[in-house]
Design an enzyme around this catalytic site. Structure first.
Site, PDB file in Angstrom:
ATOM      1  N   LEU A  25       0.872  -1.233   0.073  1.00 33.79           N
ATOM      2  CA  LEU A  25       0.082   0.001   0.109  1.00 33.79           C
ATOM      3  C   LEU A  25       0.833   1.205  -0.002  1.00 33.79           C
ATOM      4  O   LEU A  25       0.207   2.361  -0.160  1.00 33.79           O
ATOM      5  CB  LEU A  25      -0.859  -0.131   1.265  1.00 33.79           C
ATOM      6  CG  LEU A  25      -1.929  -1.252   1.130  1.00 33.79           C
ATOM      7  CD1 LEU A  25      -2.684  -1.154   2.480  1.00 33.79           C
ATOM      8  CD2 LEU A  25      -2.976  -0.616   0.329  1.00 33.79           C
ATOM      9  N   SER A  68     -13.413   0.685  11.379  1.00 34.77           N
ATOM     10  CA  SER A  68     -13.221  -0.027  12.671  1.00 34.77           C
ATOM     11  C   SER A  68     -13.777   0.610  13.768  1.00 34.77           C
ATOM     12  O   SER A  68     -13.803   2.062  13.949  1.00 34.77           O
ATOM     13  CB  SER A  68     -11.659  -0.146  12.807  1.00 34.77           C
ATOM     14  OG  SER A  68     -11.275  -0.644  14.267  1.00 34.77           O
ATOM     15  N   GLU A 102     -12.499   0.818  16.700  1.00 38.45           N
ATOM     16  CA  GLU A 102     -11.238   1.881  17.204  1.00 38.45           C
ATOM     17  C   GLU A 102     -11.281   3.153  16.856  1.00 38.45           C
ATOM     18  O   GLU A 102     -10.839   3.961  17.708  1.00 38.45           O
ATOM     19  CB  GLU A 102      -9.934   1.271  16.880  1.00 38.45           C
ATOM     20  CG  GLU A 102      -9.723  -0.106  17.229  1.00 38.45           C
ATOM     21  CD  GLU A 102      -9.041  -0.117  18.718  1.00 38.45           C
ATOM     22  OE1 GLU A 102      -8.629   0.876  19.214  1.00 38.45           O
ATOM     23  OE2 GLU A 102      -9.583  -1.309  19.495  1.00 38.45           O
ATOM     24  N   TYR A 123      -3.373   3.841  15.488  1.00 37.98           N
ATOM     25  CA  TYR A 123      -4.092   2.819  14.492  1.00 37.98           C
ATOM     26  C   TYR A 123      -5.677   3.446  14.404  1.00 37.98           C
ATOM     27  O   TYR A 123      -6.047   3.591  13.111  1.00 37.98           O
ATOM     28  CB  TYR A 123      -4.285   1.433  15.085  1.00 37.98           C
ATOM     29  CG  TYR A 123      -5.260   0.517  14.476  1.00 37.98           C
ATOM     30  CD1 TYR A 123      -4.983   0.065  13.235  1.00 37.98           C
ATOM     31  CD2 TYR A 123      -6.598   0.372  14.814  1.00 37.98           C
ATOM     32  CE1 TYR A 123      -5.808  -0.900  12.490  1.00 37.98           C
ATOM     33  CE2 TYR A 123      -7.727  -0.413  14.270  1.00 37.98           C
ATOM     34  CZ  TYR A 123      -7.126  -1.052  13.008  1.00 37.98           C
ATOM     35  OH  TYR A 123      -8.171  -1.761  12.327  1.00 37.98           O
TER      36      TYR A 123
HETATM   37  P1  GDP Z   1      -8.284  -4.339  19.749  1.00 38.64           P
HETATM   38  O1  GDP Z   1      -9.342  -4.089  20.370  1.00 38.64           O
HETATM   39  O2  GDP Z   1      -8.298  -4.153  18.261  1.00 38.64           O
HETATM   40  O3  GDP Z   1      -6.979  -3.648  20.571  1.00 38.64           O
HETATM   41  O4  GDP Z   1      -7.893  -5.978  19.990  1.00 38.64           O
HETATM   42  P2  GDP Z   1      -6.981  -6.887  20.849  1.00 38.64           P
HETATM   43  O5  GDP Z   1      -7.175  -8.042  20.901  1.00 38.64           O
HETATM   44  O6  GDP Z   1      -5.426  -6.308  20.474  1.00 38.64           O
HETATM   45  O7  GDP Z   1      -6.972  -6.196  22.386  1.00 38.64           O
HETATM   46  C1  GDP Z   1      -8.149  -6.113  23.106  1.00 38.64           C
HETATM   47  C2  GDP Z   1      -7.922  -5.688  24.475  1.00 38.64           C
HETATM   48  O8  GDP Z   1      -7.588  -6.734  25.296  1.00 38.64           O
HETATM   49  C3  GDP Z   1      -7.392  -4.328  24.551  1.00 38.64           C
HETATM   50  O9  GDP Z   1      -8.100  -3.398  25.396  1.00 38.64           O
HETATM   51  C4  GDP Z   1      -5.957  -4.699  25.031  1.00 38.64           C
HETATM   52  O10 GDP Z   1      -5.538  -3.676  26.041  1.00 38.64           O
HETATM   53  C5  GDP Z   1      -6.508  -6.209  25.926  1.00 38.64           C
HETATM   54  N1  GDP Z   1      -5.370  -6.982  26.485  1.00 38.64           N
HETATM   55  C6  GDP Z   1      -5.279  -7.510  27.695  1.00 38.64           C
HETATM   56  N2  GDP Z   1      -4.013  -8.172  27.572  1.00 38.64           N
HETATM   57  C7  GDP Z   1      -3.765  -8.317  26.245  1.00 38.64           C
HETATM   58  C8  GDP Z   1      -2.684  -8.965  25.313  1.00 38.64           C
HETATM   59  O11 GDP Z   1      -1.815  -9.887  26.072  1.00 38.64           O
HETATM   60  N3  GDP Z   1      -2.619  -8.876  24.269  1.00 38.64           N
HETATM   61  C9  GDP Z   1      -3.545  -7.907  23.428  1.00 38.64           C
HETATM   62  N4  GDP Z   1      -3.549  -8.166  22.140  1.00 38.64           N
HETATM   63  N5  GDP Z   1      -4.503  -7.479  23.938  1.00 38.64           N
HETATM   64  C10 GDP Z   1      -4.601  -7.417  25.379  1.00 38.64           C
END
Ligand code: GDP
Length: 325
Positions: free
Chosen positions: A60, A126, A128, A149
């Site tokens: 991209l 998203s 987000e 993001y």
């Molecule tokens: P997002 O909503 O796109 O950020 O999806 P994620 O699956 O990466 O994260 C979802 C939520 O889980 C966020 O609020 C993170 O802070 C929380 N979270 C807690 N522990 C973890 C971790 O070990 N990995 C990730 N990716 N998220 C975590």
């Protein structure tokens, strides 16, 4: 009847693979850009062949390449899914995220305009983008992104609307809330927990390190969400839609469901790791998808507890199919 052609950017990701399978079933010729050959292409090649599935190398950050691809393929529908999509990573790589996730969208829109194609355009927007905006969030909720993001996705959202308004393009935003599956990247929290639960059950590990357990997300099943993407490009008028289940669960709830499905107590296996915390996080999102239900006839069928179970079962299945894993 002429065969419809679709171009999916980011075909190697979770959504790209489900969407490609859906469009192939519908008889489309499917073109996809990826930076490496995705797993599902190998699976499909083994089962049915891939004569209507054509991969292209594409990035991209290269607008000239995008014009060349569009001229070569002449797609009827473009599904723009490619991005740097990990929120935590976007804090470490904010410029790269802005370049791919934000500017990448306007490069593609501009490439479509320059080639004079009349194709329809789907932008992977998203939840987000809502970030700190109080739930439930719908199409008219003001954005308040909480990560580089989210900021980049807001730029891409407005670029899509602007090209619709300025040039009359059939360009839509699907504002998808979190959507998960066994094909989710391993560092997203749902997949990380499902994998850990299965490995704990199999005696391969004992703990998993997580950050914020109180964050609440509206988690749906990715295989259902790609159908909504397709529906958005089949309407008389282009418009933007929230796609969500309408229910929210905490990270802790999700862990509880995954471990309980295997007869385990999540509290025995979760450890806190502050490195997983984000400089600013999204506390609570839950989507109001009533417009999608009313106009597209789309409604989520799978909610978080069932999603947790199906993801854990898939992880167990994968462990059992790899001897000594
Ligand atoms: P997002 O909503 O796109 O950020 O999806 P994620 O699956 O990466 O994260 C979802 C939520 O889980 C966020 O609020 C993170 O802070 C929380 N979270 C807690 N522990 C973890 C971790 O070990 N990995 C990730 N990716 N998220 C975590």
């Amino acid at each position: 009847m002429t065969v419809k052609k679709a171009l999916i950017t980011g075909i190697g990701g979770q959504d790209g693979s489900y969407l490609a399978e859906l469009l192939l079933e519908k008889g489309y010729e499917v073109h996809g850009t990826a930076r490496r050959v995705p797993d599902f292409v190998h699976r499909r090649a083994n089962r049915h062949g891939t004569d209507r599935l054509i991969l292209h190398y594409g990035d991209l950050t290269n607008g000239t390449r995008l014009v060349g691809l569009l001229e070569e393929i002449q797609p009827d529908e473009v599904y723009h899914l490619a991005a740097q999509s990990h929120v935590r990573v976007s804090f470490d790589e904010p410029e790269f995220t802005g370049n791919t996730t934000g500017l990448g969208t306007i490069r593609l829109l501009e490439a479509i305009r320059n080639t004079g194609l009349t194709c329809r355009f789907y932008q992977a927007s998203s939840s987000e983008m809502f970030g700190a905006a109080p739930p439930p969030q719908h199409e008219n909720t003001p954005f308040h992104p909480r990560s580089p993001y989210g900021v980049a996705k807001v730029y891409a959202y407005w670029a899509t609307r602007n090209y619709r308004e300025a040039y009359g393009m059939y360009a839509v935003n699907g504002i998808l809330f979190n959507h998960e599956s066994p094909r989710r990247g391993p560092t997203f929290v749902t997949r990380k927990i499902a994998t850990a639960a299965a490995r704990v059950k199999a005696g391969l590990q004992d703990t998993v390190h997580l950050g914020n357990l109180d964050a609440r997300r509206d988690w749906g099943y990715a295989a259902e969400y790609v159908h909504a993407m397709w529906l958005m490009l089949q309407q008389d008028q282009p418009d933007d839609y929230v796609i969500a289940t309408g229910t929210s669960h905490s990270v802790r709830d999700f862990a509880e469901h995954c471990f309980a499905h295997l007869g385990l107590d999540y509290r025995d296996h979760i450890r806190f790791d502050e490195r997983q915390l984000r400089p600013s996080d999204v506390d609570h999102v839950v989507g109001d998808a009533s417009k999608a239900h009313r106009v597209l006839g789309w409604k989520a069928a799978t909610h978080a507890p069932e999603l947790a179970r199906l993801m854990v079962d898939a992880e167990l299945g994968a462990l059992n199919s790899v001897p000594g894993a």
